[in-house]
Write a protein that holds these residues in place. Structure first.
Motif, PDB file in Angstrom:
ATOM      1  N   PRO A 157     -21.353  52.161  21.827  1.00 58.62           N
ATOM      2  CA  PRO A 157     -20.054  52.004  22.489  1.00 58.62           C
ATOM      3  C   PRO A 157     -19.256  53.296  22.354  1.00 58.62           C
ATOM      4  CG  PRO A 157     -20.540  50.101  21.120  1.00 58.62           C
ATOM      5  CD  PRO A 157     -21.587  51.122  20.795  1.00 58.62           C
ATOM      6  N   ARG A 158     -18.546  53.646  23.392  1.00 69.57           N
ATOM      7  CA  ARG A 158     -17.859  54.938  23.405  1.00 69.57           C
ATOM      8  C   ARG A 158     -16.824  55.040  22.279  1.00 69.57           C
ATOM      9  NH1 ARG A 158     -13.144  57.292  27.016  1.00 69.57           N
ATOM     10  NH2 ARG A 158     -13.404  59.490  26.490  1.00 69.57           N
ATOM     11  N   ILE A 159     -16.880  56.157  21.553  1.00 69.66           N
ATOM     12  CA  ILE A 159     -15.849  56.512  20.590  1.00 69.66           C
ATOM     13  C   ILE A 159     -15.525  57.985  20.807  1.00 69.66           C
ATOM     14  CG2 ILE A 159     -16.544  54.820  18.849  1.00 69.66           C
ATOM     15  CD1 ILE A 159     -17.951  57.070  17.357  1.00 69.66           C
ATOM     16  N   THR A 160     -14.351  58.403  20.387  1.00 70.35           N
ATOM     17  CA  THR A 160     -13.948  59.801  20.596  1.00 70.35           C
ATOM     18  C   THR A 160     -13.737  60.558  19.289  1.00 70.35           C
ATOM     19  OG1 THR A 160     -11.638  59.093  20.773  1.00 70.35           O
ATOM     20  CG2 THR A 160     -12.888  59.302  22.828  1.00 70.35           C
ATOM     21  N   THR A 161     -13.832  59.881  18.151  1.00 67.90           N
ATOM     22  CA  THR A 161     -13.740  60.577  16.865  1.00 67.90           C
ATOM     23  C   THR A 161     -15.165  60.941  16.441  1.00 67.90           C
ATOM     24  OG1 THR A 161     -13.712  58.407  15.786  1.00 67.90           O
ATOM     25  CG2 THR A 161     -11.588  59.523  16.107  1.00 67.90           C
ATOM     26  N   LEU A 162     -15.593  62.130  16.855  1.00 67.01           N
ATOM     27  CA  LEU A 162     -17.002  62.507  16.738  1.00 67.01           C
ATOM     28  C   LEU A 162     -17.246  63.717  15.852  1.00 67.01           C
ATOM     29  CD1 LEU A 162     -17.821  62.100  20.538  1.00 67.01           C
ATOM     30  CD2 LEU A 162     -18.729  60.663  18.712  1.00 67.01           C
ATOM     31  N   ALA A 163     -16.208  64.240  15.211  1.00 69.58           N
ATOM     32  CA  ALA A 163     -16.378  65.493  14.469  1.00 69.58           C
ATOM     33  C   ALA A 163     -17.466  65.388  13.410  1.00 69.58           C
ATOM     34  CB  ALA A 163     -15.047  65.911  13.827  1.00 69.58           C
ATOM     35  N   TRP A 164     -17.429  64.322  12.600  1.00 66.70           N
ATOM     36  CA  TRP A 164     -18.414  64.235  11.521  1.00 66.70           C
ATOM     37  C   TRP A 164     -19.824  63.978  12.035  1.00 66.70           C
ATOM     38  CZ3 TRP A 164     -21.961  60.822   9.474  1.00 66.70           C
ATOM     39  CH2 TRP A 164     -22.531  61.229   8.258  1.00 66.70           C
ATOM     40  N   VAL A 165     -19.974  63.037  12.970  1.00 68.17           N
ATOM     41  CA  VAL A 165     -21.324  62.716  13.443  1.00 68.17           C
ATOM     42  C   VAL A 165     -21.938  63.900  14.189  1.00 68.17           C
ATOM     43  CG1 VAL A 165     -21.012  60.219  13.481  1.00 68.17           C
ATOM     44  CG2 VAL A 165     -20.403  61.558  15.508  1.00 68.17           C
ATOM     45  N   LYS A 166     -21.126  64.658  14.889  1.00 70.05           N
ATOM     46  CA  LYS A 166     -21.673  65.845  15.562  1.00 70.05           C
ATOM     47  C   LYS A 166     -22.082  66.906  14.545  1.00 70.05           C
ATOM     48  CE  LYS A 166     -19.744  65.560  20.210  1.00 70.05           C
ATOM     49  NZ  LYS A 166     -19.509  66.401  21.384  1.00 70.05           N
ATOM     50  N   THR A 167     -21.250  67.106  13.542  1.00 67.89           N
ATOM     51  CA  THR A 167     -21.584  68.081  12.501  1.00 67.89           C
ATOM     52  C   THR A 167     -22.875  67.701  11.796  1.00 67.89           C
ATOM     53  OG1 THR A 167     -19.255  68.620  12.143  1.00 67.89           O
ATOM     54  CG2 THR A 167     -20.780  69.134  10.350  1.00 67.89           C
ATOM     55  N   ARG A 168     -23.003  66.436  11.418  1.00 71.52           N
ATOM     56  CA  ARG A 168     -24.207  65.976  10.712  1.00 71.52           C
ATOM     57  C   ARG A 168     -25.435  66.061  11.606  1.00 71.52           C
ATOM     58  NH1 ARG A 168     -27.068  66.170   6.622  1.00 71.52           N
ATOM     59  NH2 ARG A 168     -27.843  64.273   5.637  1.00 71.52           N
ATOM     60  N   SER A 169     -25.284  65.747  12.887  1.00 73.15           N
ATOM     61  CA  SER A 169     -26.407  65.841  13.822  1.00 73.15           C
ATOM     62  C   SER A 169     -26.875  67.281  13.965  1.00 73.15           C
ATOM     63  CB  SER A 169     -26.003  65.282  15.191  1.00 73.15           C
ATOM     64  OG  SER A 169     -25.703  63.905  15.112  1.00 73.15           O
ATOM     65  N   ALA A 170     -25.926  68.202  14.074  1.00 70.07           N
ATOM     66  CA  ALA A 170     -26.283  69.616  14.200  1.00 70.07           C
ATOM     67  C   ALA A 170     -26.967  70.121  12.934  1.00 70.07           C
ATOM     68  CB  ALA A 170     -25.037  70.441  14.503  1.00 70.07           C
ATOM     69  N   GLU A 171     -26.463  69.746  11.776  1.00 70.42           N
ATOM     70  CA  GLU A 171     -27.094  70.139  10.515  1.00 70.42           C
ATOM     71  C   GLU A 171     -28.546  69.656  10.468  1.00 70.42           C
ATOM     72  OE1 GLU A 171     -23.126  69.880   7.605  1.00 70.42           O
ATOM     73  OE2 GLU A 171     -24.633  68.290   7.605  1.00 70.42           O
ATOM     74  N   THR A 172     -28.753  68.426  10.886  1.00 64.38           N
ATOM     75  CA  THR A 172     -30.097  67.848  10.841  1.00 64.38           C
ATOM     76  C   THR A 172     -31.033  68.545  11.818  1.00 64.38           C
ATOM     77  OG1 THR A 172     -29.160  65.708  10.214  1.00 64.38           O
ATOM     78  CG2 THR A 172     -31.395  65.715  11.082  1.00 64.38           C
ATOM     79  N   LEU A 173     -30.563  68.805  13.032  1.00 68.29           N
ATOM     80  CA  LEU A 173     -31.398  69.482  14.024  1.00 68.29           C
ATOM     81  C   LEU A 173     -31.700  70.921  13.608  1.00 68.29           C
ATOM     82  CD1 LEU A 173     -29.792  68.102  17.299  1.00 68.29           C
ATOM     83  CD2 LEU A 173     -32.112  67.637  16.452  1.00 68.29           C
ATOM     84  N   ALA A 174     -30.737  71.581  12.990  1.00 69.00           N
ATOM     85  CA  ALA A 174     -30.972  72.951  12.510  1.00 69.00           C
ATOM     86  C   ALA A 174     -32.048  72.959  11.428  1.00 69.00           C
ATOM     87  CB  ALA A 174     -29.675  73.554  11.984  1.00 69.00           C
ATOM     88  N   ARG A 175     -31.966  72.006  10.524  1.00 71.76           N
ATOM     89  CA  ARG A 175     -32.968  71.913   9.457  1.00 71.76           C
ATOM     90  C   ARG A 175     -34.333  71.573  10.051  1.00 71.76           C
ATOM     91  NH1 ARG A 175     -30.528  68.373   6.838  1.00 71.76           N
ATOM     92  NH2 ARG A 175     -29.234  69.833   5.661  1.00 71.76           N
ATOM     93  N   TRP A 176     -34.355  70.689  11.012  1.00 66.04           N
ATOM     94  CA  TRP A 176     -35.614  70.254  11.626  1.00 66.04           C
ATOM     95  C   TRP A 176     -36.283  71.393  12.384  1.00 66.04           C
ATOM     96  CZ3 TRP A 176     -38.828  66.313  11.148  1.00 66.04           C
ATOM     97  CH2 TRP A 176     -39.726  66.016  12.168  1.00 66.04           C
ATOM     98  N   THR A 177     -35.495  72.206  13.074  1.00 71.90           N
ATOM     99  CA  THR A 177     -36.054  73.300  13.878  1.00 71.90           C
ATOM    100  C   THR A 177     -36.164  74.608  13.105  1.00 71.90           C
ATOM    101  OG1 THR A 177     -33.828  73.803  14.729  1.00 71.90           O
ATOM    102  CG2 THR A 177     -35.212  72.318  16.046  1.00 71.90           C
TER     103      THR A 177
END
Length: 282
Positions: free
Chosen positions: A235-255
């Motif tokens: 469901p749409r939410i607009t408070t995304l700062a933490w989840v975006k940061t954590r997603s980027a950290e994970t993708l950076a580590r993965w790649t």
């Protein structure tokens, strides 16, 4: 017609502040989980357990050391009995109590002095809390689930600690990006991060890993003009700062690349970084 929010400004401060306040206890949990096993005496009564789980944050880690030490020295039956009592507090309506219960269970899972059957029980308690898929809607209630997911990371879960059923990675992936995923986005992101950390080299290109990385890309692209490239599954939410940061950290580590993503950056930056990660995944 798709309606997009206005261009993000540095004013995401409010969302970022909320995310920081939410995750600070979890960061503290990580340091406790990595800490050494410790020792002393413990009371059997339920009031004793609640007393240990409650109280001010200052000094809480020190107050929990006696119980952890007792657990390390106890017999297997005693360990599992006390652990089961502690597990009942994972579903507590009190966020501090449930988060602290998750931290202590994570410590026991990582402690090699604890007998394997007890550690398997600890693993199942953490996974069971996540698989309940409960979201109360209260911003602070997500802390316990994030603690549970992070406590199951690769450094805490040794090879062979499985009963032959679905692996921890498979169970976490179902919570993160399965057909019946968790209703809370932050919990899904943390489960995805841990599931990817648990992947073996031979599993890096399998469908499970791909579904998790595609989910994290969708988080990065959320609320940008590129969000149609990776449709959201929450469901749409607009408070995304933490989840975006954590997603980027994970993708950076993965790649294996540097993380340049800024959650408060303009759309162009967020879309560019998502495209960069996607290219590295292909």
């Amino acid at each position: 017609m798709q309606i997009l929010p206005s261009e993000p400004l540095r004013l995401r401060w409010r969302a970022t502040s909320v995310a920081i306040a939410l995750i600070l206890p979890v960061l503290a949990a990580a340091s406790v989980i990595r800490g050494p096993g410790l020792i002393a005496a413990w009371s059997d009564d339920e009031a004793g357990i609640e007393s240990m789980l409650d109280g001010p944050a200052v000094g809480w880690a020190e107050r929990s050391r006696p119980w952890l030490t007792e657990m390390a020295a106890a017999t297997g039956d005693r360990q599992r009995e006390s652990l089961s009592e502690l597990g009942e507090h994972l579903a507590s309506d009190t966020p501090e109590r449930s988060s602290r219960a998750g931290i202590l269970i994570g410590v026991l899972l990582a402690d090699q002095r604890i007998e394997s059957p007890t550690r398997i029980l600890a693993q199942d308690l953490l996974l069971g809390q996540l698989e309940r898929r409960v979201d109360t809607g209260a911003r602070w209630s997500v802390g316990a689930d994030i603690v549970c997911a992070r406590a199951l990371d690769a450094s805490s879960v040794p090879d062979g600690l499985s009963d032959g059923g679905p692996t921890i990675r498979e169970r976490l992936s179902a919570v993160a990006a399965g057909e019946f995923s968790h209703p809370n986005l932050a919990t899904r992101v943390e489960c995805a991060a841990t599931a990817l950390a648990l992947a073996k080299d031979t599993e890096r290109g399998d469908p499970l890993s791909k579904s998790l990385t595609h989910f994290l890309l969708a988080v990065l692209r959320a609320e940008t003009p590129d969000q149609a490239k990776s449709p959201r599954t929450w469901p749409r939410i607009t408070t995304l700062a933490w989840v975006k940061t954590r997603s980027a950290e994970t993708l950076a580590r993965w790649t294996g690349t540097k993380n340049l993503f800024r959650p408060d950056g303009p759309w162009a930056h967020q879309m560019e970084e998502a495209d960069r990660f996607e290219a590295l995944l292909d």
